[in-house]
Scaffold this motif. Structure first.
Motif, PDB file in Angstrom:
ATOM      1  N   THR A  56       0.844  -1.189   0.000  1.00 40.76           N
ATOM      2  CA  THR A  56       0.000   0.000   0.000  1.00 40.76           C
ATOM      3  C   THR A  56       0.888   1.250   0.000  1.00 40.76           C
ATOM      4  O   THR A  56       2.067   1.183   0.375  1.00 40.76           O
ATOM      5  CB  THR A  56      -0.953  -0.046   1.208  1.00 40.76           C
ATOM      6  OG1 THR A  56      -0.192  -0.168   2.411  1.00 40.76           O
ATOM      7  CG2 THR A  56      -1.876  -1.251   1.105  1.00 40.76           C
ATOM      8  N   GLN A 232     -12.665   0.802  -4.676  1.00 39.03           N
ATOM      9  CA  GLN A 232     -12.287   0.083  -3.469  1.00 39.03           C
ATOM     10  C   GLN A 232     -13.115  -1.185  -3.349  1.00 39.03           C
ATOM     11  O   GLN A 232     -14.145  -1.326  -3.993  1.00 39.03           O
ATOM     12  CB  GLN A 232     -12.463   0.957  -2.227  1.00 39.03           C
ATOM     13  CG  GLN A 232     -13.837   1.575  -2.091  1.00 39.03           C
ATOM     14  CD  GLN A 232     -13.963   2.464  -0.872  1.00 39.03           C
ATOM     15  OE1 GLN A 232     -14.996   2.485  -0.237  1.00 39.03           O
ATOM     16  NE2 GLN A 232     -12.921   3.190  -0.518  1.00 39.03           N
ATOM     17  N   GLN A 245      -7.921  -0.245  -1.827  1.00 36.85           N
ATOM     18  CA  GLN A 245      -8.395   0.977  -2.473  1.00 36.85           C
ATOM     19  C   GLN A 245      -7.403   1.393  -3.545  1.00 36.85           C
ATOM     20  O   GLN A 245      -6.287   0.865  -3.610  1.00 36.85           O
ATOM     21  CB  GLN A 245      -8.572   2.087  -1.437  1.00 36.85           C
ATOM     22  CG  GLN A 245      -7.265   2.461  -0.758  1.00 36.85           C
ATOM     23  CD  GLN A 245      -7.425   3.500   0.339  1.00 36.85           C
ATOM     24  OE1 GLN A 245      -8.527   3.926   0.640  1.00 36.85           O
ATOM     25  NE2 GLN A 245      -6.310   3.910   0.928  1.00 36.85           N
ATOM     26  N   GLY A 264     -18.282   0.233  -2.273  1.00 38.63           N
ATOM     27  CA  GLY A 264     -18.270   1.688  -2.366  1.00 38.63           C
ATOM     28  C   GLY A 264     -19.265   2.194  -3.393  1.00 38.63           C
ATOM     29  O   GLY A 264     -20.191   1.484  -3.784  1.00 38.63           O
ATOM     30  N   SER A 268     -14.719   0.124  -9.686  1.00 39.62           N
ATOM     31  CA  SER A 268     -13.356  -0.350  -9.457  1.00 39.62           C
ATOM     32  C   SER A 268     -12.744  -0.653 -10.815  1.00 39.62           C
ATOM     33  O   SER A 268     -13.384  -1.275 -11.670  1.00 39.62           O
ATOM     34  CB  SER A 268     -13.335  -1.651  -8.656  1.00 39.62           C
ATOM     35  OG  SER A 268     -13.523  -1.429  -7.282  1.00 39.62           O
TER      36      SER A 268
END
Ligand SMILES: NC(=O)N[C@H](N)C(=O)O
Ligand SMILES: [Mn+2]
Length: 281
Positions: A56, A232, A245, A264, A268
């Protein structure tokens, strides 16, 4: 509150503060709320396991890229993890340019921010803006030059020859690639490279509307490098379920069970390296 006559006046959360909070206060002010986790010292969502990794943005470490000028790179997937390819971000600064990959290495670059100019010996220069990409065959002379700034995601691997097939320079953009059939699946699929046998990998662009998910609970011999470009959701890797995300990168080793569910309010979209067209023996 305390009187002002003490030496120590910095505000602090003490037990008495906690006791003055209304009942149920923690319900709406959870200690581990995402907004607190962002800045919690030592906290990261990144994980590194035998058959997968989640990397991340707060974990990215940049250093000058060998052979490039004015460019910082963060290698996110390398053979040290067991992959046969590398995946890295290249952050090109003002007046920067790329270096060439080593002998027999093919390269794909995808622009996620800014713009670069691609130059090679045969055709005229091409400007690559966000959402466009270039595939550079092995031993193909080229230069990527940047005037202002650009962020590229780059994939490289040793080209695995098959018979007399050869690959060619390819320049394109996601939005110009046709939607492909995905029998039994709901996501939208585009591929950045031809599906012909000459190519030993492809890059898939996969779009999911919120609530959509992979129907196949995939377990397969191919490897993946993934960049979540938008949205996400939850990525399942082996027995782990990760909230993910945009900006997150995932390494999937061969045979790691994998599944995605989009959540969400927005689409995506992810970009996915996949080795194809070669006998695993
Ligand atoms: N994890 C994935 O999204 N995998 C792709 N559907 C694939 O293997 O093609
Ligand atoms: Mn897969």
């Amino acid at each position: 509150s305390k009187s002002d006559d003490g030496f120590c006046s910095a505000p602090s959360i003490t037990e008495s503060d906690e006791k003055t909070k209304p009942i149920y206060w923690k319900v709406t002010n959870p200690t581990l709320s995402p907004s607190h986790l962002q800045d919690l010292p030592g906290y990261t969502r990144s994980v590194y396991k035998r058959d997968h990794a989640l990397i991340t943005p707060e974990s990215h470490v940049y250093s000058p890229l060998p052979d490039w000028t004015n460019t910082l790179g963060a290698y996110l997937i390398t053979p040290a993890m067991g992959s046969h390819f590398v995946m890295y971000f290249a952050k090109m600064k003002e007046m920067s340019s790329s270096g060439l990959p080593p002998k027999d290495i093919e390269r794909l670059v995808f622009v996620v921010e800014g713009a670069v100019t691609l130059t090679n010996t045969s055709s005229s220069s091409t400007k690559l803006t966000v959402d466009s990409y270039a595939y550079l065959p092995p031993n193909f002379y080229h230069s990527l030059d940047c005037v202002e700034s650009a962020t590229l995601v780059v994939f490289e691997r040793r080209y695995e020859r098959l018979g007399s097939h050869t690959t060619e320079l390819i320049v394109g953009s996601t939005d110009k690639q046709p939607l492909l059939e995905t029998p039994g699946e709901v996501f939208e699929l585009r591929k950045l490279l031809p599906v012909s046998l000459a190519y030993d990998f492809n890059i898939h662009i996969m779009d999911f509307q919120p609530g959509e998910f992979l129907n196949v609970k995939e377990v397969h011999y191919n490897q993946h490098g993934l960049l979540l470009l938008e949205g996400q959701g939850i990525y399942r890797l082996g027995d782990n379920w990760y909230p993910v995300q945009a900006g997150d990168v995932i390494w999937m080793a061969p045979f790691v069970p994998q599944w995605y569910g989009a959540l969400g309010k927005n689409r995506s979209r992810y970009l996915l390296y996949k080795d194809v067209n070669r006998n695993p023996l």
